[in-house]
Design a protein around this motif. Structure first.
Motif, PDB file in Angstrom:
ATOM      1  N   GLU A   1     -16.435   4.227   0.031  1.00 26.38           N
ATOM      2  CA  GLU A   1     -15.795   3.631  -1.142  1.00 26.38           C
ATOM      3  C   GLU A   1     -14.357   3.277  -0.770  1.00 26.38           C
ATOM      4  O   GLU A   1     -13.785   3.842   0.160  1.00 26.38           O
TER       5      GLU A   1
ATOM      6  N   GLU B   1     -10.314   3.283  -1.522  1.00 26.63           N
ATOM      7  CA  GLU B   1      -9.359   4.156  -2.194  1.00 26.63           C
ATOM      8  C   GLU B   1      -8.792   3.468  -3.433  1.00 26.63           C
ATOM      9  O   GLU B   1      -8.854   2.250  -3.563  1.00 26.63           O
ATOM     10  N   GLU B   2      -8.266   4.270  -4.330  1.00 28.19           N
ATOM     11  CA  GLU B   2      -7.590   3.739  -5.516  1.00 28.19           C
ATOM     12  C   GLU B   2      -6.312   3.038  -5.080  1.00 28.19           C
ATOM     13  O   GLU B   2      -5.662   3.456  -4.127  1.00 28.19           O
ATOM     14  N   VAL B   3      -5.945   1.989  -5.782  1.00 30.22           N
ATOM     15  CA  VAL B   3      -4.683   1.304  -5.486  1.00 30.22           C
ATOM     16  C   VAL B   3      -3.546   2.205  -5.922  1.00 30.22           C
ATOM     17  O   VAL B   3      -3.540   2.710  -7.051  1.00 30.22           O
ATOM     18  N   ASN B   4      -2.622   2.420  -4.999  1.00 29.22           N
ATOM     19  CA  ASN B   4      -1.483   3.289  -5.283  1.00 29.22           C
ATOM     20  C   ASN B   4      -0.241   2.636  -4.700  1.00 29.22           C
ATOM     21  O   ASN B   4       0.023   2.750  -3.515  1.00 29.22           O
TER      22      ASN B   4
ATOM     23  N   ARG C   1     -10.956   1.548   3.119  1.00 25.85           N
ATOM     24  CA  ARG C   1     -12.230   2.227   2.922  1.00 25.85           C
ATOM     25  C   ARG C   1     -12.089   3.700   3.310  1.00 25.85           C
ATOM     26  O   ARG C   1     -11.524   4.034   4.342  1.00 25.85           O
ATOM     27  N   LYS C   2     -12.609   4.580   2.461  1.00 22.82           N
ATOM     28  CA  LYS C   2     -12.586   6.018   2.719  1.00 22.82           C
ATOM     29  C   LYS C   2     -13.854   6.426   3.466  1.00 22.82           C
ATOM     30  O   LYS C   2     -14.755   5.618   3.666  1.00 22.82           O
TER      31      LYS C   2
ATOM     32  N   ALA D   1      -6.190  -1.790  -0.297  1.00 24.78           N
ATOM     33  CA  ALA D   1      -6.930  -0.529  -0.377  1.00 24.78           C
ATOM     34  C   ALA D   1      -7.786  -0.434   0.883  1.00 24.78           C
ATOM     35  O   ALA D   1      -8.340  -1.430   1.344  1.00 24.78           O
TER      36      ALA D   1
ATOM     37  N   ARG E   1       0.869  -1.178   0.000  1.00 31.20           N
ATOM     38  CA  ARG E   1       0.000   0.000   0.000  1.00 31.20           C
ATOM     39  C   ARG E   1       0.901   1.221   0.000  1.00 31.20           C
ATOM     40  O   ARG E   1       1.708   1.401   0.902  1.00 31.20           O
ATOM     41  N   LYS E   2       0.762   2.055  -1.021  1.00 31.33           N
ATOM     42  CA  LYS E   2       1.577   3.262  -1.182  1.00 31.33           C
ATOM     43  C   LYS E   2       3.050   2.888  -1.098  1.00 31.33           C
ATOM     44  O   LYS E   2       3.518   2.107  -1.899  1.00 31.33           O
TER      45      LYS E   2
ATOM     46  N   GLY F   1      -5.664  -7.751 -11.025  1.00 34.05           N
ATOM     47  CA  GLY F   1      -6.634  -6.769 -10.559  1.00 34.05           C
ATOM     48  C   GLY F   1      -7.853  -7.395  -9.902  1.00 34.05           C
ATOM     49  O   GLY F   1      -8.823  -6.715  -9.578  1.00 34.05           O
TER      50      GLY F   1
ATOM     51  N   HIS G   1      -2.241  -8.333  -7.439  1.00 33.73           N
ATOM     52  CA  HIS G   1      -1.496  -7.501  -8.378  1.00 33.73           C
ATOM     53  C   HIS G   1      -1.298  -8.269  -9.684  1.00 33.73           C
ATOM     54  O   HIS G   1      -1.033  -9.450  -9.690  1.00 33.73           O
TER      55      HIS G   1
END
Length: 103
Positions: A80, A82-85, A75-76, A73, A9-10, A50, A47
């Protein structure tokens, strides 16, 4: 037989020891303390494909193999995810002459 997966994550990677027979929910519960988020606020995505991993299925059922990379990811506030980053090393380390991207 034990295995491990890399949960990214990040700019953080968590190495989670597990078994092919572990359910995705078991993996999320191992992550709870590390990410300070309950399992229902986590989404795991394989990964490469997807594919969102389903809590009730095992790692083997979803073809998650040893040393697999799984994106996390959270939950925000708007409910929803978050986008995978996932940040690659080249994005936060300056390139050095002569390295030629040998990571």
């Amino acid at each position: 037989m034990d295995m491990y997966i890399r949960v990214k994550r990040k700019m953080t990677t968590y190495f989670i020891r597990c078994k092919p027979s572990d359910k995705i929910l078991d993996v999320k519960q191992k992550l709870e303390e590390l990410v300070d988020q309950p399992a229902n606020n986590q989404q795991l995505i394989l990964h490469g494909t997807g594919e969102v991993l389903e809590d009730a299925k095992t790692l083997a059922d979803q073809k998650v193999e040893n040393d697999a990379v799984v994106a996390l990811a959270l939950r925000k506030d708007d409910n929803e995810f978050e986008e995978v980053n996932i940040v690659r090393p080249s994005e936060f380390y300056p390139a050095r002459e002569g390295d030629a991207a040998n990571w």
